[in-house]
Design a protein around this motif. Structure first.
Motif, PDB file in Angstrom:
ATOM      1  N   TYR A  93       0.846  -1.212   0.000  1.00 58.05           N
ATOM      2  CA  TYR A  93       0.000   0.000   0.000  1.00 58.05           C
ATOM      3  C   TYR A  93       0.877   1.256   0.000  1.00 58.05           C
ATOM      4  CZ  TYR A  93      -2.884  -3.812   1.781  1.00 58.05           C
ATOM      5  OH  TYR A  93      -3.478  -5.014   1.954  1.00 58.05           O
ATOM      6  N   PHE A  94       0.617   2.137   0.976  1.00 66.98           N
ATOM      7  CA  PHE A  94       1.464   3.283   1.265  1.00 66.98           C
ATOM      8  C   PHE A  94       1.756   3.231   2.759  1.00 66.98           C
ATOM      9  CE2 PHE A  94       0.060   6.009  -2.546  1.00 66.98           C
ATOM     10  CZ  PHE A  94       1.309   5.932  -3.133  1.00 66.98           C
ATOM     11  N   PRO A  95       2.737   3.994   3.239  1.00 66.01           N
ATOM     12  CA  PRO A  95       2.996   3.937   4.677  1.00 66.01           C
ATOM     13  C   PRO A  95       1.797   4.390   5.506  1.00 66.01           C
ATOM     14  CG  PRO A  95       4.285   5.697   3.634  1.00 66.01           C
ATOM     15  CD  PRO A  95       3.661   4.906   2.536  1.00 66.01           C
TER      16      PRO A  95
ATOM     17  N   GLY B  82     -11.026  12.720   8.662  1.00 67.24           N
ATOM     18  CA  GLY B  82     -10.621  11.348   8.969  1.00 67.24           C
ATOM     19  C   GLY B  82      -9.813  10.721   7.845  1.00 67.24           C
ATOM     20  N   SER B  83     -10.118  11.079   6.607  1.00 64.25           N
ATOM     21  CA  SER B  83      -9.441  10.426   5.489  1.00 64.25           C
ATOM     22  C   SER B  83      -9.497  11.312   4.252  1.00 64.25           C
ATOM     23  CB  SER B  83     -10.099   9.079   5.180  1.00 64.25           C
ATOM     24  OG  SER B  83     -11.361   9.303   4.589  1.00 64.25           O
ATOM     25  N   ALA B  84      -8.618  11.014   3.306  1.00 71.18           N
ATOM     26  CA  ALA B  84      -8.581  11.756   2.038  1.00 71.18           C
ATOM     27  C   ALA B  84      -9.897  11.581   1.281  1.00 71.18           C
ATOM     28  CB  ALA B  84      -7.413  11.275   1.188  1.00 71.18           C
ATOM     29  N   SER B  85     -10.492  10.416   1.413  1.00 70.83           N
ATOM     30  CA  SER B  85     -11.766  10.167   0.720  1.00 70.83           C
ATOM     31  C   SER B  85     -12.842  11.110   1.245  1.00 70.83           C
ATOM     32  CB  SER B  85     -12.209   8.716   0.931  1.00 70.83           C
ATOM     33  OG  SER B  85     -11.122   7.836   0.832  1.00 70.83           O
ATOM     34  N   GLU B  86     -12.853  11.309   2.567  1.00 70.39           N
ATOM     35  CA  GLU B  86     -13.801  12.257   3.152  1.00 70.39           C
ATOM     36  C   GLU B  86     -13.562  13.665   2.629  1.00 70.39           C
ATOM     37  OE1 GLU B  86     -13.402  10.635   7.382  1.00 70.39           O
ATOM     38  OE2 GLU B  86     -14.569  12.466   7.661  1.00 70.39           O
TER      39      GLU B  86
ATOM     40  N   LEU C 295      -1.826  14.554  -6.848  1.00 67.46           N
ATOM     41  CA  LEU C 295      -0.375  14.573  -6.765  1.00 67.46           C
ATOM     42  C   LEU C 295       0.055  13.297  -6.054  1.00 67.46           C
ATOM     43  CD1 LEU C 295       0.169  18.320  -5.747  1.00 67.46           C
ATOM     44  CD2 LEU C 295       0.270  17.289  -8.028  1.00 67.46           C
ATOM     45  N   GLY C 296       0.604  12.359  -6.812  1.00 64.51           N
ATOM     46  CA  GLY C 296       1.001  11.077  -6.222  1.00 64.51           C
ATOM     47  C   GLY C 296      -0.157  10.108  -6.230  1.00 64.51           C
ATOM     48  N   THR C 297      -0.481   9.599  -7.404  1.00 68.46           N
ATOM     49  CA  THR C 297      -1.612   8.656  -7.490  1.00 68.46           C
ATOM     50  C   THR C 297      -1.294   7.390  -6.705  1.00 68.46           C
ATOM     51  OG1 THR C 297      -0.689   7.772  -9.524  1.00 68.46           O
ATOM     52  CG2 THR C 297      -2.384   9.471  -9.753  1.00 68.46           C
ATOM     53  N   THR C 298      -2.344   6.689  -6.283  1.00 70.44           N
ATOM     54  CA  THR C 298      -2.157   5.525  -5.426  1.00 70.44           C
ATOM     55  C   THR C 298      -1.429   4.394  -6.153  1.00 70.44           C
ATOM     56  OG1 THR C 298      -4.262   6.159  -4.458  1.00 70.44           O
ATOM     57  CG2 THR C 298      -3.349   4.057  -3.787  1.00 70.44           C
TER      58      THR C 298
ATOM     59  N   ILE D  84      -7.426  19.229  -4.952  1.00 71.53           N
ATOM     60  CA  ILE D  84      -6.198  18.460  -5.170  1.00 71.53           C
ATOM     61  C   ILE D  84      -6.027  17.435  -4.058  1.00 71.53           C
ATOM     62  CG2 ILE D  84      -3.687  18.538  -5.365  1.00 71.53           C
ATOM     63  CD1 ILE D  84      -3.982  21.458  -6.264  1.00 71.53           C
ATOM     64  N   ASP D  85      -5.867  16.176  -4.482  1.00 71.31           N
ATOM     65  CA  ASP D  85      -5.617  15.073  -3.557  1.00 71.31           C
ATOM     66  C   ASP D  85      -4.132  14.736  -3.616  1.00 71.31           C
ATOM     67  OD1 ASP D  85      -5.276  12.604  -2.363  1.00 71.31           O
ATOM     68  OD2 ASP D  85      -6.857  11.587  -3.485  1.00 71.31           O
ATOM     69  N   ALA D  86      -3.436  14.982  -2.519  1.00 65.83           N
ATOM     70  CA  ALA D  86      -2.009  14.624  -2.438  1.00 65.83           C
ATOM     71  C   ALA D  86      -1.808  13.734  -1.218  1.00 65.83           C
ATOM     72  CB  ALA D  86      -1.155  15.879  -2.352  1.00 65.83           C
TER      73      ALA D  86
ATOM     74  N   PHE E 124      -3.832  16.535   2.130  1.00 67.20           N
ATOM     75  CA  PHE E 124      -2.876  15.412   2.218  1.00 67.20           C
ATOM     76  C   PHE E 124      -2.964  14.759   3.593  1.00 67.20           C
ATOM     77  CE2 PHE E 124       0.109  18.412   4.183  1.00 67.20           C
ATOM     78  CZ  PHE E 124       0.918  17.608   4.971  1.00 67.20           C
ATOM     79  N   ASN E 125      -2.398  13.571   3.684  1.00 72.93           N
ATOM     80  CA  ASN E 125      -2.551  12.763   4.891  1.00 72.93           C
ATOM     81  C   ASN E 125      -1.278  12.702   5.730  1.00 72.93           C
ATOM     82  OD1 ASN E 125      -5.128  12.066   4.143  1.00 72.93           O
ATOM     83  ND2 ASN E 125      -4.652   9.955   3.581  1.00 72.93           N
ATOM     84  N   PRO E 126      -1.147  13.536   6.755  1.00 70.90           N
ATOM     85  CA  PRO E 126      -0.028  13.339   7.685  1.00 70.90           C
ATOM     86  C   PRO E 126      -0.042  11.923   8.271  1.00 70.90           C
ATOM     87  CG  PRO E 126      -1.032  15.474   8.056  1.00 70.90           C
ATOM     88  CD  PRO E 126      -1.929  14.740   7.083  1.00 70.90           C
ATOM     89  N   HIS E 127      -1.211  11.260   8.244  1.00 71.51           N
ATOM     90  CA  HIS E 127      -1.248   9.892   8.782  1.00 71.51           C
ATOM     91  C   HIS E 127      -0.648   8.870   7.812  1.00 71.51           C
ATOM     92  CE1 HIS E 127      -5.594   9.448   7.098  1.00 71.51           C
ATOM     93  NE2 HIS E 127      -4.850   8.613   6.415  1.00 71.51           N
ATOM     94  N   LYS E 128      -0.254   9.326   6.649  1.00 70.44           N
ATOM     95  CA  LYS E 128       0.467   8.400   5.775  1.00 70.44           C
ATOM     96  C   LYS E 128       1.977   8.517   5.966  1.00 70.44           C
ATOM     97  CE  LYS E 128      -2.441   6.976   1.996  1.00 70.44           C
ATOM     98  NZ  LYS E 128      -3.130   7.402   0.773  1.00 70.44           N
ATOM     99  N   TRP E 129       2.472   9.749   5.887  1.00 69.56           N
ATOM    100  CA  TRP E 129       3.930   9.846   5.747  1.00 69.56           C
ATOM    101  C   TRP E 129       4.555  10.888   6.662  1.00 69.56           C
ATOM    102  CZ3 TRP E 129       6.720  10.864   0.397  1.00 69.56           C
ATOM    103  CH2 TRP E 129       7.935  10.191   0.389  1.00 69.56           C
TER     104      TRP E 129
HETATM  105  C1  PLP Z   1      -4.186   6.692   0.167  1.00 68.09           C
HETATM  106  C2  PLP Z   1      -4.833   7.559  -0.825  1.00 68.09           C
HETATM  107  C3  PLP Z   1      -6.185   7.911  -0.709  1.00 68.09           C
HETATM  108  C4  PLP Z   1      -7.071   7.333   0.343  1.00 68.09           C
HETATM  109  O1  PLP Z   1      -6.747   7.849   1.565  1.00 68.09           O
HETATM  110  P1  PLP Z   1      -7.770   7.721   2.792  1.00 68.09           P
HETATM  111  O2  PLP Z   1      -7.274   8.746   3.729  1.00 68.09           O
HETATM  112  O3  PLP Z   1      -7.600   6.337   3.315  1.00 68.09           O
HETATM  113  O4  PLP Z   1      -9.135   7.968   2.288  1.00 68.09           O
HETATM  114  C5  PLP Z   1      -6.718   8.784  -1.616  1.00 68.09           C
HETATM  115  N1  PLP Z   1      -5.975   9.300  -2.605  1.00 68.09           N
HETATM  116  C6  PLP Z   1      -4.679   8.977  -2.771  1.00 68.09           C
HETATM  117  C7  PLP Z   1      -3.901   9.552  -3.910  1.00 68.09           C
HETATM  118  C8  PLP Z   1      -4.062   8.079  -1.877  1.00 68.09           C
HETATM  119  O5  PLP Z   1      -2.787   7.753  -2.033  1.00 68.09           O
END
Ligand code: PLP
Length: 437
Positions: A79-81, A146-150, A195-198, A222-224, A251-256
């Motif tokens: 996945y991702f971190p 809570g999440s990027a999807s939200e 920015l940075g597709t999954t 923008i989803d990063a 962007f998700n500080p909970h990822k990286w």
């Molecule tokens: C991981 C990721 C998501 C989903 O993140 P959530 O916070 O779990 O919803 C969405 N977009 C990209 C580009 C991702 O890498």
């Protein structure tokens, strides 16, 4: 459990978690269990009489750990971190202790105000244009989702409300439903501007998309989610150029960024766009500070009403690592992904499938999708490391994501030697079978 026992058990639990994380690489990264493994191990219904902490505690290793995928193992490359650090774990403990539900400023002023300031800090760290910051009197601002999807859904709903109101002011005879039927959302097969597709960590060209969106009065989100954390390093910040055209950024500080799940940071240029879309004011949620216009009520910025004190995690992590410590973490991961990339490139049987920009390497054996599916299966069956695949156009590709906070060069070398050996074994039987056919 009273406070005295909580003190004792709390210390035991901290020791358990510290031991778990310190020795995590000795555990098999992916569990051996089959679906449904857990039900036979626990009672059919909740106990009538209380059990002791010891009873529960001993079941952690017996029932839970055998079914855990160890995301923080240095052999986890899937996945991702998912970020994790000790300061964030401690902050989460405090968050649970305070246990407030910060839907309005009055519901817990510190919860709201720290979040606003932390999102300004974070926005400055990635050098967001000033319009996205709240500061003392800005129109913009940030919120923890809570999440990027939200965040994406919220941007979509806010954009919809904004354009409906605009159209209604020009053509009052149209109903909301009539306008709604004419709206269009533009996306690629990876959804919004990303920015940075999954799948392969590719980057949309914001400098092309942005002016077009602005000209056509289209909301740009923008989803990063993953890549955003890297923009704290000046050498990667150029990837964010064009954000000045966006209406919202996430962007998700909970990822990286070493802040444990969940902490997804979202900014808007005009917070009135969000509040306009979600505002709801039943009497029991009104408070006397509201009239001043100075307070933020974060319930208007999100789908749920309730929210946790998640900014504590950011506060602890940003202060205890400092920007420099976080930059080192990002840079180390990117160095390690390039190390893996070089190992792959030295082996003629393999190919790299997408440019390695950050911490993700997409690679495959030169050959059929079936061959690569078989390679991934043998890797994940061996359970020494864990990877997941993706499709790039029609090709089945293996994704190697540098994930763990504690991963080192030796783990990367081990992972590559292991993959390379499994490929050798696979190719022997594969060619043999091919000759027979
Ligand atoms: C991981 C990721 C998501 C989903 O993140 P959530 O916070 O779990 O919803 C969405 N977009 C990209 C580009 C991702 O890498």
């Amino acid at each position: 459990m009273d406070a005295a026992e909580f003190r004792k058990r709390g210390k035991e639990m901290v020791d358990y978690v510290a031991d778990y994380l310190e020795k995590i690489e000795k555990r098999q990264v992916f569990p051996d269990v089959e679906p449904g493994y857990l039900r036979p191990l626990v009672a059919d219904s909740a106990p009538q009489d209380p059990e002791s902490f010891e009873d529960v505690f001993k079941d952690i290793e017996k029932i839970i750990m055998p079914g855990v995928t160890h995301w923080h193992s240095p052999y986890f490359f899937a996945y991702f971190p998912s970020a994790s650090s000790f300061p964030a774990l401690l902050a989460d403990m405090l968050c649970g202790g305070i246990g407030c539900v910060g839907f309005s400023w009055a519901a817990s002023p510190a919860c709201t105000e720290l979040e606003t300031v932390m999102l300004d800090w974070l926005g400055k760290m990635v050098n967001l244009p000033k319009e996205f910051l709240a500061e003392k009197d800005g129109q913009g601002g940030g919120v923890i989702q809570g999440s990027a999807s939200e965040a994406t859904l919220i941007a979509l709903l806010a954009a919809r409300t904004k354009i409906i109101r605009q159209v209604q002011s020009e053509k009052p005879e149209l109903t909301e439903a009539e306008i709604m039927g004419t709206l269009v959302a533009y996306a690629s097969d990876q959804f919004c501007a990303t920015l940075g597709t999954t799948s392969c960590c590719s980057f949309d060209k914001l400098l092309e998309l942005g002016p077009l969106c602005n000209k056509e009065n289209i909301w740009m989100h923008i989803d990063a989610a993953y890549a955003g954390s890297a923009f704290i390093c000046p050498e990667f910040r150029h990837l964010l150029n064009g954000v000045e055209f966006a209406d919202s950024f996430n962007f998700n500080p909970h990822k990286w960024l070493l802040v444990n799940f969940d902490c997804s940071a979202m900014w808007v240029k005009k917070r009135s766009d969000l509040i306009g879309a979600f505002k709801l004011e039943p009497l029991y949620l009104q408070h006397h500070h509201q009239e001043s216009g100075l307070v933020t009520d974060y319930r208007h910025w999100q789908i749920p009403l309730g929210r946790r004190f998640r900014s504590l995690k950011l506060w602890f992590v940003l202060r205890m690592y400092g920007v420099r410590g976080l930059q080192e973490h990002i840079r180390k991961h990117i160095r390690l992904s390039h190390q893996f990339e070089h190992l792959v490139l030295q082996d003629e049987r393999f190919e790299i499938c997408a440019e390695v920009v950050l911490g993700l390497v997409c690679f495959r054996l030169k050959g059929s999708n079936e061959l690569n599916e078989a390679l991934l299966k043998s890797i994940n069956d061996a359970k020494k490391i864990h990877l997941v695949p993706c499709h790039l156009r029609e090709k089945f590709v293996l994704r190697f994501a540098v994930c763990s906070r504690t991963v080192e060069s030796t783990h990367i070398k081990f992972a590559w030697q292991h993959i390379s050996q499994l490929a050798t074994d696979l190719l022997k039987t594969w060619e043999h079978n091919h000759h027979q056919q």
